[in-house]
Design an enzyme around this catalytic site. Structure first.
Site, mmCIF file in Angstrom:
data_model
loop_
_atom_site.group_PDB
_atom_site.id
_atom_site.type_symbol
_atom_site.label_atom_id
_atom_site.label_comp_id
_atom_site.label_asym_id
_atom_site.label_seq_id
_atom_site.Cartn_x
_atom_site.Cartn_y
_atom_site.Cartn_z
ATOM 1 N N GLY A 1 0.991 -1.417 0.134
ATOM 2 C CA GLY A 1 0.140 -0.351 0.013
ATOM 3 C C GLY A 1 0.782 1.325 0.033
ATOM 4 O O GLY A 1 1.952 0.696 -0.376
ATOM 5 N N HIS B 1 -9.975 9.308 -40.010
ATOM 6 C CA HIS B 1 -9.296 10.136 -39.905
ATOM 7 C C HIS B 1 -7.999 10.579 -39.301
ATOM 8 O O HIS B 1 -8.312 11.773 -38.569
ATOM 9 C CB HIS B 1 -10.806 10.598 -39.224
ATOM 10 C CG HIS B 1 -11.969 10.213 -39.510
ATOM 11 N ND1 HIS B 1 -12.567 11.483 -39.851
ATOM 12 C CD2 HIS B 1 -12.929 8.909 -39.537
ATOM 13 C CE1 HIS B 1 -13.698 10.516 -41.601
ATOM 14 N NE2 HIS B 1 -14.026 9.565 -40.313
#
Ligand code: AGP
Length: 606
Positions: free
Chosen positions: A100, A503
């Site tokens: 953590g 595109h």
């Protein structure tokens, strides 16, 4: 990401810790270490690299029946021996391993330095060892509570104290931690894989919970010292589930076991008579299922891409507006939570921090969230109000394969449940069920074409940049294909909507940039073939993932064909060759397939 293991009992701790760490290596692996309490006090050994490097560095005789260990995936500070866990207090009495992130580590480091402590690492974890050692409490439990009360952030920690040598104290907030119960011995771990060989039962700690563990007992308690009386439950996987079983890599094993694991998953969950799925774990009545006006799917990485596949299935079969979003983005944008939306959190590990935070945000705002999760008893599974377990079995390879296929099938079953309380007819329900039952056999058929897929993979591996293109149902398939390819081949693989190529990205196409085109037989086939023509006209090579029925006319391009399913379920089978393409490309390139660089199996930090 990082892994924690701990042992207290009558055996030598070191080999058990090392074996547990080896089993956790898939979660994070830039350094490793153990601390063992024995007659000679505490011995701490740490190395940079793999667990095998740690094993090589350990003294031949390392006695001691209590210990903790850690595999690290660097967050604070680089992978060095000083930054590897366990971290110790100045007097060496306290050793700590931690998963953590301590958010206020900078302030605490400053505070400790001002108080005269010499810090020896760049980590946030080291502060815990000093805070525990400096506590005025006369018990280790009290000292750990004291220290934890000063930190903010996420943690799973395991602590040993050479002055209190028969106990491990653990605490959890936001990072998984479990206690394994054995025969006059106990284990602690961040993941079942580390203790499944030894323990028969498991206790899942909740956020905010502490535990004090000895060889014969455990006590779970809160910060205020109240007992929480946690009861152990049976472990649902066996050690054999975690073995390679003669395969060269876990990823390969996990690809080829999909037919059997899927058969297991759908067993008993499909009702042919009424054309519906039986998903009791969702805890939703037909009336509640009918009441949802929208579906929102949340997951990360590949789970998010499968969520997009699932959203399309739900829209098509249940005709409810559905979409998927990366949980890592959702949680940061103050999302609007609607009472008539069904939220679905999707995760293999059930521990992905971003997905978990999204679940908590939804619950905090009163939304209804269910899980589509693989690991039984995992944090996300427990945080959700119901759900569907994937039953894919343990997935060890960092690159997810079988869990994703199970997620896609899970979404199809949820779509059936939502569709059949609306306008999906019994006949259509039965049509989807028949297609779901056929999928395991169809995957076997695709796997039989492996040699040909491997040939194509070799050619793709030679390119340094590739496109994966698909349209509508095929676009998330392309995204997942590109993700798998880049994760383990380290090639730049970009997914694009076939319709969008013209595109902009078409500018990149030339003979050096191959394209993998998802090109099923559906009402968009002609348009997809048109896009392939445009690529070929610019000398780009194209590999089609397609169906036998597609008429390529004069287009002479290599193809991998998959059997046809029902159109809504086609994405499931189209994904399978992409797994093998990625696997064989990485094999050709000689990469560490199960443990790709920079990645970890389960991303439990932000
Ligand atoms: C998949 O190959 C990846 N390793 C990764 O994107 C993964 O799907 C993601 O981190 C989510 O993990 P989860 O399913 O355990 O939540």
């Amino acid at each position: 990401m990082c892994g924690i293991v701990g042992y207290v009992g009558n055996q030598n701790a070191a080999p058990i810790l090392v074996e547990g760490l080896t089993r956790l290596e898939y979660r994070g692996y830039d350094s490793a270490g153990i601390a063992v309490l024995g007659g000679a006090g505490v011995q701490v050994h740490r190395t940079v690299g793999r667990v095998r490097d740690l094993t090589a560095a350990l003294p031949k005789r390392l006695g001691g029946k209590v210990g903790i260990g850690h595999t690290r995936w660097a967050t604070h500070g680089p992978a060095t021996q000083d930054n590897a866990h366990p971290h110790t207090s100045e007097d060496g009495r306290i050793s700590v391993v931690h998963n953590g992130i301590i958010d206020n580590a900078t302030a605490l480091r400053q505070h400790l330095t001002n108080a005269g402590v010499t810090l020896r690492s760049d980590t946030d974890t080291e502060v815990l060892a000093h805070l525990i050692a400096r506590s005025t409490s006369d018990t280790l439990e009290g000292a750990v509570v004291d220290a934890i009360s000063k930190v903010t952030g996420t943690y799973a920690i395991a602590v040993v104290d050479s002055a209190n040598p028969n106990t491990i104290v653990v605490a959890r907030n936001g990072s998984p931690l479990i206690i394994g119960v054995g025969e006059r011995e106990m284990f602690v771990a961040s993941d079942l894989a580390a203790l499944v060989r030894h323990a028969s039962q498991v206790v899942h700690l909740e956020d905010g919970e502490f535990a004090s563990v000895t060889a014969t007992s455990y006590r779970t308690f809160t910060m205020e010292g109240h007992d929480t009386g946690k009861v152990a439950s049976d472990i649902d996987i066996t050690a054999d589930d975690l073995e390679l079983g003669g395969y060269g890599h876990y990823m390969y094993k996990e690809i080829v076991e999909q037919p059997e694991s899927l058969e297991r998953m759908i067993q008993g969950r499909l009702d042919d008579r009424f054309g519906v799925s039986r998903l009791d774990g969702l805890n939703l009545s037909p009336r509640e299922l009918r009441g949802f006006a929208r579906v929102k799917i949340l997951g990360c990485g590949s789970a998010y891409y499968v969520g997009q596949i699932g959203a399309t299935m739900i829209e098509e079969l249940a005709r409810i507006p559905a979409d998927a979003e990366a949980a890592s983005e959702f949680r940061y944008r103050n999302p609007i939570i609607e009472a008539d939306t069904l939220y679905i959190a999707v995760s293999q590990s059930g521990e992905t921090a971003d997905t978990l935070f999204a679940v908590e945000e939804i619950k905090r705002k009163g939304g209804r969230v269910v899980g589509l999760v693989n690991v039984v008893g995992s944090t996300i599974a427990r945080a959700c109000e119901g759900g569907v377990y994937l039953h894919a079995g343990p997935e060890i390879a960092v690159a997810s394969t079988k869990a994703l296929t199970h997620m896609a099938v899970g979404f199809a079953m949820i779509a059936l449940a939502l569709g059949r309380v609306r306008d999906l007819s019994n006949a259509d329900g039965r049509r989807i069920i028949a297609a779901l039952r056929a999928i395991p056999g169809q995957i076997r058929e695709i796997l039989r074409a492996e040699a040909d897929i491997a040939q194509q993979a070799k050619m793709l591996a030679a390119a340094s940049s590739l496109f994966f293109i698909g349209r509508v149902r095929g676009f998330p398939v392309a995204r997942e294909g590109a993700q798998k390819f880049k994760e383990i081949s380290y090639r730049h693989a970009e997914a694009y909507q076939t319709s969008e190529l013209k595109h902009g990205p078409l500018a990149l196409i030339d003979e050096s940039v191959p394209t993998v085109a998802i090109l099923p037989q559906d009402d968009l086939t002609d348009r997809n073939l048109g896009a392939v023509q445009q690529i070929r006209a610019r000398n780009g090579s194209v590999l089609a993932i397609t169906h036998d029925a597609v008429d390529f006319g004069e287009l002479d391009i290599p193809r991998i064909t998959v059997p046809r399913s029902e159109p809504e379920l086609d994405p499931i089978l189209l994904t399978i060759p992409l797994q093998l393409l990625a696997y064989h490309a990485a094999l050709t390139l000689g990469h560490d397939i199960d443990k790709p660089r920079n990645l970890a199996k389960s991303v439990t930090v932000e």
